[in-house]
Design a protein around this motif. Sequence first.
Motif, PDB file in Angstrom:
ATOM      1  N   ARG A   5       0.833  -1.202   0.000  1.00  0.00           N
ATOM      2  CA  ARG A   5       0.000   0.000   0.000  1.00  0.00           C
ATOM      3  C   ARG A   5       0.870   1.255   0.000  1.00  0.00           C
ATOM      4  NH1 ARG A   5      -4.702  -0.951   4.447  1.00  0.00           N
ATOM      5  NH2 ARG A   5      -4.122  -3.089   4.814  1.00  0.00           N
ATOM      6  N   THR A   6       0.327   2.298  -0.576  1.00  0.00           N
ATOM      7  CA  THR A   6       1.010   3.590  -0.576  1.00  0.00           C
ATOM      8  C   THR A   6       0.878   4.222   0.811  1.00  0.00           C
ATOM      9  OG1 THR A   6      -0.969   4.841  -1.197  1.00  0.00           O
ATOM     10  CG2 THR A   6       0.399   3.967  -3.013  1.00  0.00           C
ATOM     11  N   PHE A   7       1.651   5.275   1.034  1.00  0.00           N
ATOM     12  CA  PHE A   7       1.571   6.028   2.288  1.00  0.00           C
ATOM     13  C   PHE A   7       0.131   6.484   2.530  1.00  0.00           C
ATOM     14  CE2 PHE A   7       1.652   9.923   4.754  1.00  0.00           C
ATOM     15  CZ  PHE A   7       2.489   9.592   5.799  1.00  0.00           C
ATOM     16  N   GLU A   8      -0.492   7.009   1.497  1.00  0.00           N
ATOM     17  CA  GLU A   8      -1.858   7.527   1.618  1.00  0.00           C
ATOM     18  C   GLU A   8      -2.843   6.414   1.975  1.00  0.00           C
ATOM     19  OE1 GLU A   8       0.194   8.265  -0.963  1.00  0.00           O
ATOM     20  OE2 GLU A   8       0.573  10.354  -0.460  1.00  0.00           O
ATOM     21  N   GLN A  13      -6.111   3.764   6.176  1.00  0.00           N
ATOM     22  CA  GLN A  13      -6.408   2.587   6.988  1.00  0.00           C
ATOM     23  C   GLN A  13      -6.293   2.926   8.476  1.00  0.00           C
ATOM     24  OE1 GLN A  13      -7.457  -0.548   6.132  1.00  0.00           O
ATOM     25  NE2 GLN A  13      -7.542  -1.036   8.296  1.00  0.00           N
ATOM     26  N   LEU A  14      -5.230   3.624   8.845  1.00  0.00           N
ATOM     27  CA  LEU A  14      -5.032   4.013  10.237  1.00  0.00           C
ATOM     28  C   LEU A  14      -6.172   4.916  10.707  1.00  0.00           C
ATOM     29  CD1 LEU A  14      -3.363   4.107  12.813  1.00  0.00           C
ATOM     30  CD2 LEU A  14      -2.007   5.940  11.776  1.00  0.00           C
ATOM     31  N   GLU A  15      -6.548   5.876   9.902  1.00  0.00           N
ATOM     32  CA  GLU A  15      -7.641   6.778  10.259  1.00  0.00           C
ATOM     33  C   GLU A  15      -8.958   6.019  10.434  1.00  0.00           C
ATOM     34  OE1 GLU A  15      -7.346   9.569   7.039  1.00  0.00           O
ATOM     35  OE2 GLU A  15      -5.984  10.867   8.169  1.00  0.00           O
ATOM     36  N   LYS A  44       4.099   1.005   9.549  1.00  0.00           N
ATOM     37  CA  LYS A  44       4.447   1.135   8.133  1.00  0.00           C
ATOM     38  C   LYS A  44       4.584   2.605   7.735  1.00  0.00           C
ATOM     39  CE  LYS A  44       2.197  -3.190   6.931  1.00  0.00           C
ATOM     40  NZ  LYS A  44       1.031  -3.805   6.296  1.00  0.00           N
ATOM     41  N   LEU A  45       3.872   3.484   8.425  1.00  0.00           N
ATOM     42  CA  LEU A  45       3.927   4.913   8.107  1.00  0.00           C
ATOM     43  C   LEU A  45       5.157   5.596   8.668  1.00  0.00           C
ATOM     44  CD1 LEU A  45       0.209   5.856   8.735  1.00  0.00           C
ATOM     45  CD2 LEU A  45       1.372   5.811   6.534  1.00  0.00           C
ATOM     46  N   SER A  50       9.522   9.634   8.518  1.00  0.00           N
ATOM     47  CA  SER A  50      10.889   9.999   8.894  1.00  0.00           C
ATOM     48  C   SER A  50      11.697  10.443   7.675  1.00  0.00           C
ATOM     49  CB  SER A  50      11.589   8.829   9.561  1.00  0.00           C
ATOM     50  OG  SER A  50      10.975   8.521  10.778  1.00  0.00           O
ATOM     51  N   GLU A  51      11.518   9.755   6.567  1.00  0.00           N
ATOM     52  CA  GLU A  51      12.231  10.092   5.336  1.00  0.00           C
ATOM     53  C   GLU A  51      11.820  11.466   4.819  1.00  0.00           C
ATOM     54  OE1 GLU A  51      11.875   7.026   2.399  1.00  0.00           O
ATOM     55  OE2 GLU A  51      12.573   5.492   3.782  1.00  0.00           O
TER      56      GLU A  51
END
Length: 54
Positions: A5-8, A13-15, A44-45, A50-51
């Motif tokens: 999955r992408t960051f978004e 999913q977290l939200e 995963k986020l 951090s990057e």
Amino acid sequence: MGKTRTFEEELKQLEAEVSLMEEGNLPLDELIAHFRQGTEAAKKLLPSASESRK
């Protein structure tokens, strides 16, 4: 094997997990399951976040 999955997508999913838990209508076992899923999404986020700060 599932697609990465992408960051978004991970953030969405977290939200969703947080929203379900905040409603306060889940039995404890389901609440724990959603907490674990949210924790995995957050893990995963973190590297991506951090990057982006470097």
